[in-house]
Design a protein around this motif. Structure first.
Motif, short mmCIF file in Angstrom:
data_model
loop_
_atom_site.label_atom_id
_atom_site.label_comp_id
_atom_site.label_asym_id
_atom_site.label_seq_id
_atom_site.Cartn_x
_atom_site.Cartn_y
_atom_site.Cartn_z
N ILE A 182 0.84 -1.19 0.00
CA ILE A 182 0.00 0.00 0.00
C ILE A 182 0.88 1.25 0.00
N SER A 183 0.27 2.38 -0.30
CA SER A 183 1.01 3.64 -0.30
C SER A 183 1.44 3.98 1.12
N GLU A 184 2.67 4.49 1.26
CA GLU A 184 3.18 4.79 2.60
C GLU A 184 2.48 6.00 3.22
N ILE A 185 1.82 6.79 2.42
CA ILE A 185 0.91 7.82 2.91
C ILE A 185 -0.48 7.46 2.43
N GLY A 186 -1.37 7.27 3.38
CA GLY A 186 -2.75 6.93 3.05
C GLY A 186 -3.67 8.09 3.36
N PHE A 187 -4.95 7.85 3.23
CA PHE A 187 -5.96 8.90 3.44
C PHE A 187 -6.74 8.60 4.70
N GLY A 188 -6.64 9.47 5.69
CA GLY A 188 -7.44 9.36 6.89
C GLY A 188 -8.78 10.04 6.69
N ALA A 189 -9.87 9.28 6.75
CA ALA A 189 -11.18 9.78 6.33
C ALA A 189 -12.07 10.23 7.49
N TRP A 190 -11.48 10.55 8.63
CA TRP A 190 -12.27 11.08 9.74
C TRP A 190 -12.80 12.47 9.40
N MET A 227 -2.31 7.54 -3.60
CA MET A 227 -2.67 6.87 -2.35
C MET A 227 -3.51 5.63 -2.66
N THR A 228 -3.14 4.51 -2.07
CA THR A 228 -3.87 3.26 -2.30
C THR A 228 -4.38 2.66 -0.99
N PHE A 229 -4.40 3.47 0.07
CA PHE A 229 -4.90 3.01 1.37
C PHE A 229 -5.79 4.11 1.95
N ILE A 230 -6.99 3.72 2.36
CA ILE A 230 -7.94 4.64 2.97
C ILE A 230 -8.40 4.06 4.30
N ASP A 231 -8.37 4.89 5.33
CA ASP A 231 -8.84 4.46 6.65
C ASP A 231 -10.08 5.25 7.03
N THR A 232 -11.11 4.53 7.47
CA THR A 232 -12.35 5.17 7.86
C THR A 232 -12.91 4.47 9.09
N ALA A 233 -14.15 4.76 9.44
CA ALA A 233 -14.82 4.11 10.57
C ALA A 233 -16.32 4.29 10.42
N ASP A 234 -17.06 3.34 11.00
CA ASP A 234 -18.52 3.42 10.86
C ASP A 234 -19.12 4.60 11.59
N VAL A 235 -18.39 5.17 12.56
CA VAL A 235 -18.94 6.31 13.30
C VAL A 235 -18.53 7.66 12.72
N TYR A 236 -17.69 7.70 11.72
CA TYR A 236 -17.30 8.98 11.14
C TYR A 236 -18.48 9.56 10.37
N GLY A 237 -19.14 10.51 10.99
CA GLY A 237 -20.34 11.07 10.38
C GLY A 237 -21.47 10.07 10.30
N ASP A 238 -21.50 9.10 11.23
CA ASP A 238 -22.54 8.08 11.25
C ASP A 238 -22.62 7.34 9.90
N PRO A 253 -8.78 0.87 -4.20
CA PRO A 253 -7.72 0.88 -3.19
C PRO A 253 -8.09 -0.01 -2.00
N PHE A 254 -7.14 -0.22 -1.13
CA PHE A 254 -7.33 -0.99 0.10
C PHE A 254 -8.05 -0.09 1.10
N VAL A 255 -9.15 -0.57 1.67
CA VAL A 255 -9.94 0.23 2.61
C VAL A 255 -9.99 -0.47 3.97
N ALA A 256 -9.64 0.27 4.99
CA ALA A 256 -9.75 -0.21 6.36
C ALA A 256 -10.84 0.57 7.07
N SER A 257 -11.76 -0.14 7.71
CA SER A 257 -12.77 0.54 8.52
C SER A 257 -12.60 0.10 9.98
N LYS A 258 -13.40 0.67 10.85
CA LYS A 258 -13.31 0.36 12.27
C LYS A 258 -14.71 0.20 12.84
N LEU A 259 -14.81 -0.58 13.91
CA LEU A 259 -16.11 -0.81 14.53
C LEU A 259 -15.99 -0.87 16.05
#
Length: 328
Positions: free
Chosen positions: A13-21, A47-58, A77-83
């Motif tokens: 993945i890209s060494e700099i990803g996108f933080g989607a908070w 960027m080929t990595f995105i990080d998000t979460a189910d609570v970011y803006g509901d 891209p590769f997507v990581a979410s959180k719960l």
């Protein structure tokens, strides 16, 4: 954009990803156009990595990601979410099969996919790290094909060290920046031994390490930098890395003199993080396309010299460590 391996997931993945908070909420108002523009710019920059979460803006953040992928087409891209943070109250008992499966199903819908690349427990209560049954639930979701990999987003180094004792934990997300240097004293070495992917969040200490803040800076009422200064809503360490505002401002002025003229202070702070080989990716947030492109550019700057690294360590030890080192 340079690539790095995300631990035992095997993904590069890209060494700099996108933080989607920021595009979801709690950073002041971000319009739909700006949110999607930031995502497009990040992907255009490699960027080929995105990080998000189910609570970011509901779920707003996850849905924006799905919309942009649909607009662009092609390989995703590769997507990581959180719960976990949807629990109210947020207690260890809530980390059961019924709730965790429901959270995953919701993210599958939001992200418009049939399998999530990576799901991270979202800074769970300390008791969860001592409950193997929670990690068994995650194993079963992998077997069922709902998720490909799972990891844990942690608040403390001790939590990270405990989490990686579970053999199928693939990644750890942790705060690491010039103001939060403790992970490099033990955790990073252990992560490398176990082939753990390390995702670095809060790389700019909530924007403090951009060098753009001052004593009179103000923030919108719905910006966590206004409402979480003392940990009123969630862990204090998520806001300005837990450093008192006035102390942080003074340290920033010391850091500023070390920044070369051809790089912004934010890019300098990102480049410092990338000096650590154990880091798989760093995920700065962006509220618009310009910020996303500037973040991506940090990957192209040369390594910092040893003198600069030594000076940054001194600033941390003398000014910052007394407030944060033993707490997180």
């Amino acid at each position: 954009m340079q690539q790095r391996k995300l631990g035992k997931t095997g993904a590069h993945i890209s060494e700099i990803g996108f933080g989607a908070w920021a595009i979801g909420g709690a950073w002041g108002d971000v319009s739909s156009d700006d949110a999607k523009g930031a995502l497009h710019a990040a992907l255009d920059a490699g960027m080929t990595f995105i990080d998000t979460a189910d609570v970011y803006g509901d779920g707003r953040s996850e849905r924006f990601i799905a919309e942009v992928f649909k607009e662009r087409g092609g390989e995703k891209p590769f997507v990581a979410s959180k719960l976990g943070r949807r629990l109210a109250p947020h207690v260890a008992q809530g980390y059961n099969a019924e709730n965790l499966n429901a959270f995953v199903e919701r993210s599958l819908v939001n992200l418009d996919t049939d399998c999530l690349d990576l799901v991270q427990l979202h800074c769970p209560p300390p008791e969860v790290y001592y409950q193997p049954e929670v990690f068994d639930i995650m194993d079963r979701m992998v077997t069922a094909g709902k998720i490909r990999h799972y990891g844990v987003s942690v608040e403390k180094v001790e939590e990270a060290l405990k989490a990686i004792e579970y053999p199928n934990v693939a990644t750890i997300q942790i705060i690491y920046n010039v103001f939060r240097q403790r992970p490099d004293s033990l955790f990073f070495a252990e992560a490398q031994k176990r082939d753990i992917g390390v995702i670095v969040r809060v790389p700019l200490a909530s924007g403090m390490l951009s060098g753009k803040m001052h004593a009179g800076s103000t923030f919108a009422a719905d910006d966590h930098r206004a409402f979480n200064r003392n940990g009123e809503a969630f862990d204090k360490g998520e806001t300005f890395s837990g450093v008192p505002y006035d102390v942080a401002l003074e340290a920033v002025e010391e850091i500023r003199r070390l920044v070369p003229g051809d790089i912004t202070m934010a890019q300098f702070a990102l480049r410092w993080i990338l000096m650590e080989d154990a880091v798989s990716t760093v995920i700065p947030g962006a509220r618009n396309a310009q910020q996303a492109a500037a973040n991506a550019a940090a990957s192209s700057f040369p390594a910092l010299n040893s003198e600069t690294m030594t000076e940054l360590r001194k600033i941390y030890q003398h000014r910052i460590a007394p407030f944060v080192h033993q707490r997180w």
